[in-house]
Write a protein that holds these residues in place. Sequence first.
Motif, PDB file in Angstrom:
ATOM      1  N   GLU A 124     -10.265  16.115  11.555  1.00  0.00           N
ATOM      2  CA  GLU A 124     -10.672  14.689  12.545  1.00  0.00           C
ATOM      3  C   GLU A 124     -12.005  15.422  12.331  1.00  0.00           C
ATOM      4  O   GLU A 124     -13.701  14.392  12.540  1.00  0.00           O
ATOM      5  CB  GLU A 124     -10.694  14.507  14.088  1.00  0.00           C
ATOM      6  N   LEU A 125     -12.577  16.509  11.201  1.00  0.00           N
ATOM      7  CA  LEU A 125     -13.921  16.670  11.166  1.00  0.00           C
ATOM      8  C   LEU A 125     -14.891  15.883  10.287  1.00  0.00           C
ATOM      9  O   LEU A 125     -14.510  15.398   9.454  1.00  0.00           O
ATOM     10  CB  LEU A 125     -14.550  17.896  11.113  1.00  0.00           C
ATOM     11  N   PRO A 126     -16.515  15.385  11.203  1.00  0.00           N
ATOM     12  CA  PRO A 126     -16.822  14.700   9.491  1.00  0.00           C
ATOM     13  C   PRO A 126     -17.545  15.189   8.972  1.00  0.00           C
ATOM     14  O   PRO A 126     -17.710  14.769   7.826  1.00  0.00           O
ATOM     15  CB  PRO A 126     -18.437  14.317  10.662  1.00  0.00           C
ATOM     16  N   MET A 127     -17.261  16.734   9.042  1.00  0.00           N
ATOM     17  CA  MET A 127     -17.592  17.111   7.478  1.00  0.00           C
ATOM     18  C   MET A 127     -17.057  18.578   7.422  1.00  0.00           C
ATOM     19  O   MET A 127     -16.045  19.088   8.314  1.00  0.00           O
ATOM     20  CB  MET A 127     -19.008  17.880   7.292  1.00  0.00           C
ATOM     21  N   SER A 128     -17.102  19.353   6.284  1.00  0.00           N
ATOM     22  CA  SER A 128     -16.454  20.988   6.797  1.00  0.00           C
ATOM     23  C   SER A 128     -16.502  21.904   7.711  1.00  0.00           C
ATOM     24  O   SER A 128     -17.672  21.379   8.239  1.00  0.00           O
ATOM     25  CB  SER A 128     -16.696  21.131   5.195  1.00  0.00           C
ATOM     26  N   LEU A 129     -15.642  22.494   7.913  1.00  0.00           N
ATOM     27  CA  LEU A 129     -15.650  22.866   9.630  1.00  0.00           C
ATOM     28  C   LEU A 129     -16.673  24.468   9.376  1.00  0.00           C
ATOM     29  O   LEU A 129     -17.481  24.314  10.118  1.00  0.00           O
ATOM     30  CB  LEU A 129     -14.313  23.519   9.609  1.00  0.00           C
ATOM     31  N   ASN A 130     -17.899  24.584   8.007  1.00  0.00           N
ATOM     32  CA  ASN A 130     -18.559  25.504   7.650  1.00  0.00           C
ATOM     33  C   ASN A 130     -19.761  25.112   8.161  1.00  0.00           C
ATOM     34  O   ASN A 130     -20.684  25.975   8.549  1.00  0.00           O
ATOM     35  CB  ASN A 130     -18.772  26.089   6.789  1.00  0.00           C
ATOM     36  N   LYS A 131     -19.834  23.782   7.959  1.00  0.00           N
ATOM     37  CA  LYS A 131     -21.149  23.108   8.157  1.00  0.00           C
ATOM     38  C   LYS A 131     -20.944  22.541   9.267  1.00  0.00           C
ATOM     39  O   LYS A 131     -22.364  21.739   9.399  1.00  0.00           O
ATOM     40  CB  LYS A 131     -21.416  21.577   7.155  1.00  0.00           C
ATOM     41  N   PHE A 132     -19.824  21.710  10.044  1.00  0.00           N
ATOM     42  CA  PHE A 132     -20.034  21.451  11.356  1.00  0.00           C
ATOM     43  C   PHE A 132     -21.061  21.761  12.704  1.00  0.00           C
ATOM     44  O   PHE A 132     -20.487  23.165  12.254  1.00  0.00           O
ATOM     45  CB  PHE A 132     -18.343  20.722  11.694  1.00  0.00           C
ATOM     46  N   GLU A 133     -21.832  21.611  13.162  1.00  0.00           N
ATOM     47  CA  GLU A 133     -22.422  21.950  14.366  1.00  0.00           C
ATOM     48  C   GLU A 133     -22.897  23.060  13.948  1.00  0.00           C
ATOM     49  O   GLU A 133     -23.322  23.937  13.905  1.00  0.00           O
ATOM     50  CB  GLU A 133     -21.671  21.906  15.293  1.00  0.00           C
ATOM     51  N   ASP A 134     -24.059  23.203  12.296  1.00  0.00           N
ATOM     52  CA  ASP A 134     -24.675  24.100  11.617  1.00  0.00           C
ATOM     53  C   ASP A 134     -23.599  25.604  11.524  1.00  0.00           C
ATOM     54  O   ASP A 134     -24.378  26.450  11.666  1.00  0.00           O
ATOM     55  CB  ASP A 134     -25.495  24.788  12.361  1.00  0.00           C
ATOM     56  N   GLY A 135     -22.463  25.667  11.633  1.00  0.00           N
ATOM     57  CA  GLY A 135     -21.160  26.523  11.416  1.00  0.00           C
ATOM     58  C   GLY A 135     -21.164  26.937  13.327  1.00  0.00           C
ATOM     59  O   GLY A 135     -20.223  27.822  12.936  1.00  0.00           O
ATOM     60  N   PHE A 136     -21.163  26.440  13.778  1.00  0.00           N
ATOM     61  CA  PHE A 136     -21.454  26.899  14.959  1.00  0.00           C
ATOM     62  C   PHE A 136     -19.695  27.129  15.596  1.00  0.00           C
ATOM     63  O   PHE A 136     -19.262  27.933  16.309  1.00  0.00           O
ATOM     64  CB  PHE A 136     -21.763  26.006  16.350  1.00  0.00           C
ATOM     65  N   ALA A 137     -19.370  25.618  15.436  1.00  0.00           N
ATOM     66  CA  ALA A 137     -17.562  25.360  15.791  1.00  0.00           C
ATOM     67  C   ALA A 137     -16.519  26.740  15.128  1.00  0.00           C
ATOM     68  O   ALA A 137     -15.615  26.863  15.552  1.00  0.00           O
ATOM     69  CB  ALA A 137     -16.743  24.376  15.386  1.00  0.00           C
ATOM     70  N   HIS A 138     -17.361  26.739  13.367  1.00  0.00           N
ATOM     71  CA  HIS A 138     -16.758  27.661  12.633  1.00  0.00           C
ATOM     72  C   HIS A 138     -16.605  29.386  13.393  1.00  0.00           C
ATOM     73  O   HIS A 138     -15.620  29.923  13.228  1.00  0.00           O
ATOM     74  CB  HIS A 138     -17.329  27.944  11.235  1.00  0.00           C
ATOM     75  N   GLN A 139     -18.068  29.509  13.110  1.00  0.00           N
ATOM     76  CA  GLN A 139     -18.045  30.470  14.663  1.00  0.00           C
ATOM     77  C   GLN A 139     -17.054  30.811  15.641  1.00  0.00           C
ATOM     78  O   GLN A 139     -16.513  31.737  16.025  1.00  0.00           O
ATOM     79  CB  GLN A 139     -19.742  31.068  14.462  1.00  0.00           C
ATOM     80  N   ALA A 140     -17.029  29.999  16.029  1.00  0.00           N
ATOM     81  CA  ALA A 140     -16.597  29.799  17.694  1.00  0.00           C
ATOM     82  C   ALA A 140     -15.512  30.509  17.544  1.00  0.00           C
ATOM     83  O   ALA A 140     -14.756  30.705  18.299  1.00  0.00           O
ATOM     84  CB  ALA A 140     -17.002  28.869  18.479  1.00  0.00           C
ATOM     85  N   LEU A 141     -14.148  29.559  16.418  1.00  0.00           N
ATOM     86  CA  LEU A 141     -13.259  29.781  16.224  1.00  0.00           C
ATOM     87  C   LEU A 141     -12.352  31.156  15.560  1.00  0.00           C
ATOM     88  O   LEU A 141     -12.089  31.868  15.647  1.00  0.00           O
ATOM     89  CB  LEU A 141     -12.786  28.437  15.142  1.00  0.00           C
ATOM     90  N   GLN A 142     -13.699  31.448  14.766  1.00  0.00           N
ATOM     91  CA  GLN A 142     -13.385  32.905  13.955  1.00  0.00           C
ATOM     92  C   GLN A 142     -13.381  34.003  15.144  1.00  0.00           C
ATOM     93  O   GLN A 142     -12.751  34.597  15.319  1.00  0.00           O
ATOM     94  CB  GLN A 142     -14.172  33.330  13.277  1.00  0.00           C
ATOM     95  N   THR A 143     -14.091  33.700  16.219  1.00  0.00           N
ATOM     96  CA  THR A 143     -14.445  34.639  16.843  1.00  0.00           C
ATOM     97  C   THR A 143     -13.142  34.830  18.260  1.00  0.00           C
ATOM     98  O   THR A 143     -12.695  35.575  18.263  1.00  0.00           O
ATOM     99  CB  THR A 143     -16.047  34.441  18.111  1.00  0.00           C
ATOM    100  N   LEU A 144     -12.772  33.135  18.856  1.00  0.00           N
ATOM    101  CA  LEU A 144     -12.022  32.917  19.392  1.00  0.00           C
ATOM    102  C   LEU A 144      -9.880  34.010  18.621  1.00  0.00           C
ATOM    103  O   LEU A 144      -9.915  34.174  18.965  1.00  0.00           O
ATOM    104  CB  LEU A 144     -11.572  32.108  19.385  1.00  0.00           C
ATOM    105  N   ILE A 145     -10.312  33.215  17.119  1.00  0.00           N
ATOM    106  CA  ILE A 145      -9.342  33.869  16.605  1.00  0.00           C
ATOM    107  C   ILE A 145      -9.025  35.115  16.539  1.00  0.00           C
ATOM    108  O   ILE A 145      -7.533  36.305  16.689  1.00  0.00           O
ATOM    109  CB  ILE A 145      -9.006  33.305  15.139  1.00  0.00           C
ATOM    110  N   ASN A 146     -10.245  36.194  16.482  1.00  0.00           N
ATOM    111  CA  ASN A 146      -9.970  37.816  16.714  1.00  0.00           C
ATOM    112  C   ASN A 146     -10.222  38.957  17.355  1.00  0.00           C
ATOM    113  O   ASN A 146      -9.263  39.419  17.588  1.00  0.00           O
ATOM    114  CB  ASN A 146     -11.816  38.250  16.494  1.00  0.00           C
TER     115      ASN A 146
END
Length: 183
Positions: free
Chosen positions: A132-154
């Motif tokens: 559902e993202l408007p662009m790739s996860l790496n680029k979405f919200e300037d990478g904020f969502a990707h970083q938050a997701l990785q931190t949470l998964i870890n």
Amino acid sequence: MCNPTKLTVQIGKKIVERKIRYDSTIVDTECKLLNINEQELILFHRIEVPFTMKGTQYNLTIPRDAYTLAYYWNELPYNLYVWRDKNGSYLGSYFNIVKNTTIADAMVSFEDLIIDILIFPNGEYFILDEDELPMSLNKFEDGFAHQALQTLINSIEPLLQGILLKSEKEFSHNDIISTLYDS
């Protein structure tokens, strides 16, 4: 961070959860206060309409009369819903990746960043809504969502286990839950 001395702390007090979706639509849900301190806000919500969450391989149905223990933190890029049945048995959990969580006297609001993690009782989890993202996860919200997701998964296993143990000890169908459930 929220200052609990400035908030009117009354267990069972009605508080609105305001979810601001990425498309700017707003979903308000009436909840009841369970606990607030300098680290977190915990709300109770009784499920009136059953729903099903779909993972890649499994589905998780939350029945009518189950309840949610909802955890919010001003300083963290996620919130957490822990679902229990009416007897207090654990059904599953759900992390929302969010930003701009604000805790006020009668409302908690957050901006939903689409990506979620659904966790089944056996510990398996699935990342939801990346399509559902408007662009790739790496680029979405300037990478904020990707970083938050990785931190949470870890840290997801010890984080969730700690919250589940604490909620089981403090809230699992005790007098507070019974009172909120019946009101």
